[in-house]
Design a protein around this motif. Structure first.
Motif, PDB file in Angstrom:
ATOM      1  N   GLY A  42      10.302  11.651   9.372  1.00 24.52           N
ATOM      2  CA  GLY A  42       9.012  10.974   9.183  1.00 24.52           C
ATOM      3  C   GLY A  42       8.644  10.849   7.723  1.00 24.52           C
ATOM      4  O   GLY A  42       9.217  11.518   6.853  1.00 24.52           O
ATOM      5  N   HIS A  43       7.678   9.963   7.435  1.00 21.42           N
ATOM      6  CA  HIS A  43       7.226   9.776   6.062  1.00 21.42           C
ATOM      7  C   HIS A  43       5.804   9.213   6.039  1.00 21.42           C
ATOM      8  O   HIS A  43       5.598   8.038   6.314  1.00 21.42           O
ATOM      9  CB  HIS A  43       8.172   8.805   5.316  1.00 21.42           C
ATOM     10  CG  HIS A  43       7.774   8.576   3.892  1.00 21.42           C
ATOM     11  ND1 HIS A  43       8.098   7.440   3.201  1.00 21.42           N
ATOM     12  CD2 HIS A  43       7.040   9.346   3.034  1.00 21.42           C
ATOM     13  CE1 HIS A  43       7.596   7.515   1.979  1.00 21.42           C
ATOM     14  NE2 HIS A  43       6.954   8.651   1.848  1.00 21.42           N
ATOM     15  N   PRO A  44       4.832  10.051   5.717  1.00 23.29           N
ATOM     16  CA  PRO A  44       3.460   9.558   5.563  1.00 23.29           C
ATOM     17  C   PRO A  44       3.299   8.867   4.208  1.00 23.29           C
ATOM     18  O   PRO A  44       3.618   9.456   3.176  1.00 23.29           O
ATOM     19  CB  PRO A  44       2.614  10.835   5.621  1.00 23.29           C
ATOM     20  CG  PRO A  44       3.540  11.933   5.197  1.00 23.29           C
ATOM     21  CD  PRO A  44       4.942  11.498   5.516  1.00 23.29           C
ATOM     22  N   ILE A  45       2.850   7.597   4.213  1.00 20.85           N
ATOM     23  CA  ILE A  45       2.666   6.849   2.955  1.00 20.85           C
ATOM     24  C   ILE A  45       1.252   7.115   2.478  1.00 20.85           C
ATOM     25  O   ILE A  45       0.336   6.299   2.673  1.00 20.85           O
ATOM     26  CB  ILE A  45       2.854   5.329   3.160  1.00 20.85           C
ATOM     27  CG1 ILE A  45       3.986   5.023   4.118  1.00 20.85           C
ATOM     28  CG2 ILE A  45       3.026   4.616   1.825  1.00 20.85           C
ATOM     29  CD1 ILE A  45       5.346   5.259   3.577  1.00 20.85           C
ATOM     30  N   ALA A  46       1.048   8.247   1.872  1.00 21.21           N
ATOM     31  CA  ALA A  46      -0.289   8.640   1.419  1.00 21.21           C
ATOM     32  C   ALA A  46      -0.108   9.641   0.310  1.00 21.21           C
ATOM     33  O   ALA A  46       0.949  10.257   0.199  1.00 21.21           O
ATOM     34  CB  ALA A  46      -1.077   9.269   2.566  1.00 21.21           C
ATOM     35  N   PHE A  61      -4.945  11.216   5.001  1.00 17.27           N
ATOM     36  CA  PHE A  61      -4.124  10.348   5.859  1.00 17.27           C
ATOM     37  C   PHE A  61      -4.928   9.260   6.568  1.00 17.27           C
ATOM     38  O   PHE A  61      -4.361   8.434   7.274  1.00 17.27           O
ATOM     39  CB  PHE A  61      -3.372  11.190   6.897  1.00 17.27           C
ATOM     40  CG  PHE A  61      -2.438  12.183   6.261  1.00 17.27           C
ATOM     41  CD1 PHE A  61      -1.327  11.747   5.554  1.00 17.27           C
ATOM     42  CD2 PHE A  61      -2.685  13.538   6.345  1.00 17.27           C
ATOM     43  CE1 PHE A  61      -0.471  12.652   4.952  1.00 17.27           C
ATOM     44  CE2 PHE A  61      -1.826  14.459   5.743  1.00 17.27           C
ATOM     45  CZ  PHE A  61      -0.722  14.019   5.041  1.00 17.27           C
ATOM     46  N   GLU A  62      -6.238   9.275   6.384  1.00 14.73           N
ATOM     47  CA  GLU A  62      -7.101   8.329   7.093  1.00 14.73           C
ATOM     48  C   GLU A  62      -6.740   6.888   6.779  1.00 14.73           C
ATOM     49  O   GLU A  62      -6.804   6.461   5.617  1.00 14.73           O
ATOM     50  CB  GLU A  62      -8.565   8.563   6.706  1.00 14.73           C
ATOM     51  CG  GLU A  62      -9.341   9.250   7.819  1.00 14.73           C
ATOM     52  CD  GLU A  62     -10.729   9.636   7.367  1.00 14.73           C
ATOM     53  OE1 GLU A  62     -11.390   8.826   6.673  1.00 14.73           O
ATOM     54  OE2 GLU A  62     -11.151  10.771   7.680  1.00 14.73           O
ATOM     55  N   ASN A  63      -6.381   6.160   7.811  1.00 17.75           N
ATOM     56  CA  ASN A  63      -6.036   4.743   7.693  1.00 17.75           C
ATOM     57  C   ASN A  63      -4.792   4.479   6.844  1.00 17.75           C
ATOM     58  O   ASN A  63      -4.561   3.354   6.405  1.00 17.75           O
ATOM     59  CB  ASN A  63      -7.228   3.938   7.163  1.00 17.75           C
ATOM     60  CG  ASN A  63      -7.146   2.489   7.599  1.00 17.75           C
ATOM     61  OD1 ASN A  63      -6.532   2.175   8.613  1.00 17.75           O
ATOM     62  ND2 ASN A  63      -7.717   1.599   6.813  1.00 17.75           N
ATOM     63  N   ARG A  64      -4.008   5.527   6.576  1.00 12.66           N
ATOM     64  CA  ARG A  64      -2.708   5.340   5.925  1.00 12.66           C
ATOM     65  C   ARG A  64      -1.647   5.252   7.025  1.00 12.66           C
ATOM     66  O   ARG A  64      -1.900   5.631   8.159  1.00 12.66           O
ATOM     67  CB  ARG A  64      -2.410   6.518   4.984  1.00 12.66           C
ATOM     68  CG  ARG A  64      -3.359   6.598   3.805  1.00 12.66           C
ATOM     69  CD  ARG A  64      -3.071   5.545   2.770  1.00 12.66           C
ATOM     70  NE  ARG A  64      -4.150   5.391   1.811  1.00 12.66           N
ATOM     71  CZ  ARG A  64      -5.114   4.477   1.891  1.00 12.66           C
ATOM     72  NH1 ARG A  64      -5.140   3.628   2.883  1.00 12.66           N
ATOM     73  NH2 ARG A  64      -6.056   4.413   0.988  1.00 12.66           N
ATOM     74  N   TRP A  65      -0.467   4.795   6.661  1.00 14.64           N
ATOM     75  CA  TRP A  65       0.607   4.650   7.635  1.00 14.64           C
ATOM     76  C   TRP A  65       1.605   5.787   7.518  1.00 14.64           C
ATOM     77  O   TRP A  65       2.002   6.167   6.414  1.00 14.64           O
ATOM     78  CB  TRP A  65       1.335   3.322   7.417  1.00 14.64           C
ATOM     79  CG  TRP A  65       0.512   2.163   7.879  1.00 14.64           C
ATOM     80  CD1 TRP A  65      -0.439   1.500   7.146  1.00 14.64           C
ATOM     81  CD2 TRP A  65       0.516   1.557   9.174  1.00 14.64           C
ATOM     82  NE1 TRP A  65      -1.022   0.515   7.910  1.00 14.64           N
ATOM     83  CE2 TRP A  65      -0.441   0.517   9.164  1.00 14.64           C
ATOM     84  CE3 TRP A  65       1.240   1.783  10.341  1.00 14.64           C
ATOM     85  CZ2 TRP A  65      -0.700  -0.292  10.272  1.00 14.64           C
ATOM     86  CZ3 TRP A  65       0.999   0.970  11.447  1.00 14.64           C
ATOM     87  CH2 TRP A  65       0.029  -0.049  11.410  1.00 14.64           C
ATOM     88  N   THR A  66       2.010   6.316   8.679  1.00 14.43           N
ATOM     89  CA  THR A  66       3.134   7.249   8.716  1.00 14.43           C
ATOM     90  C   THR A  66       4.274   6.545   9.444  1.00 14.43           C
ATOM     91  O   THR A  66       4.086   6.021  10.540  1.00 14.43           O
ATOM     92  CB  THR A  66       2.759   8.548   9.443  1.00 14.43           C
ATOM     93  OG1 THR A  66       1.818   9.254   8.638  1.00 14.43           O
ATOM     94  CG2 THR A  66       3.994   9.434   9.653  1.00 14.43           C
TER      95      THR A  66
END
Lengths: 229, 229
Positions: A42-46, A61-66
């Protein structure tokens, strides 16, 4: 590290990560995991330019994409584990997308790795000038340079590893960028005002798309210097 | 425009501007001004990607630098006019620095013009890819690309004019940057992890200097997404 973690895991457990490059590390995770352990990279873009536990904040992480890069198979239990991990990310505010791991690495080469490489490079170039002092660069950085220094203040060890791990995709994107930069350079040298204007007009649409996609604040200067209010 | 304004001015008046390039325009202003009009070109290093009256806000110039590029002469009345204009800028919150006009153009080529050119270029490169969609670029832009799109959303006409007017300094800086980018590219291709790490470490000092010089907020993500609080 994945191997150490994997060896200690029981069947039915899920092994995931949050790294910025997926193809190589995913292979290592799949190889290291005992039977019955669900490997879902996985990779959270934040995040910000800061690293470590202190750099977190509740809305990170709010409204960011993982992005999750599960294997494609027809194992129902694996599909359930993917759904469970997706729910975890959604519970802390993120949107979730499933993606092929090689495609992830290509997308991130554009949206993250190349921007970091460019930012690191220009900040270094500016520091090396003989006819402009570092003090001048710092004082007058509000003209645009400042945004590059934020990116170029990211963790050096992490970024070294990213460029080594995602070499092919980064070099491919860098080739495209260099070609386009040469074209801009040529337009400036020959005073080709129309080419410059056309190009500068075109790029605004992308920005509007990012604001519309909820990935950016439209506030002037995005609230910079307004922390006091 | 300077010529029209200058023709209407009385002796003892001050003619200034706020343009991003100084050497060429300053020459035109000096040539157009009637005797007794004090020509003092200026450039406030402040603003956002937005243009026009609606893009202003009360704190816009607070703790930002305004550069004035007066002629060097021993005229006392002219020196008084420079002091008066400096006071004006200080009264609305700016710091003031006097500078040679050619040096201004070189400094701004680094701190503003080259960053804009690079941002415009990479955003264009990303939009042209065949194997990554625009929607993907927008969704995953929080990884670094987003900051470039903000810069690349600036006014196309203004920036076309800046690159045409400051051609020599921009091409000089672009040459340095391209050279350094090739070196980074080579380090990635050959897996030269030490060179990458050394470079990435070095650039952090510049960032710390900018925060120390009061030109940046040290807040995580500089308050982005926190406007609601």
């Amino acid at each position: 590290m994945a191997a150490v973690a994997a060896a200690a895991m029981k069947p039915g457990a899920t092994l995931t990560d949050v790294g910025s490059v997926k193809a190589g590390p995913a292979e290592a995770m799949h190889a290291a995991a005992p039977a019955g352990v669900y490997v879902i990279p996985g990779h959270p873009i934040a995040g910000t330019e800061h690293s470590g536990p202190d750099a977190g904040f509740a809305e990170l992480f709010e409204n960011r994409w993982t992005i999750l890069t599960p294997k494609i198979n027809d194992d129902e239990a694996y599909a359930l584990a993917v759904a469970r991990l997706s729910s975890f990310w959604r519970a802390i505010g993120a949107n979730v997308e499933l993606m092929d791991e090689k495609h992830h690495d290509l997308v991130l080469a554009v949206t993250s790795h190349l921007p970091h490489l460019i930012a690191y490079t220009i900040v270094g170039s500016a520091a090396d000038l003989e006819n402009v002092t570092e003090s001048e660069v710092m004082k007058y950085s509000a003209g645009g340079f400042r945004d590059f220094t934020r990116i170029a203040a990211s963790d050096p060890t992490m970024w070294r590893d990213i460029f080594v791990a995602n070499k092919d995709a980064v070099l491919e994107m860098l080739g495209r960028f260099t070609e386009d930069l040469q074209a801009m350079s040529r337009a400036i040298r020959w005073g080709d005002a129309d080419t410059l204007h056309d190009h500068f007009t075109r790029t605004r649409a992308i920005r509007r798309g990012i604001v519309a996609a909820g990935q950016e604040s439209a506030e002037p200067n995005f609230g910079r210097d307004r922390g006091k209010h």
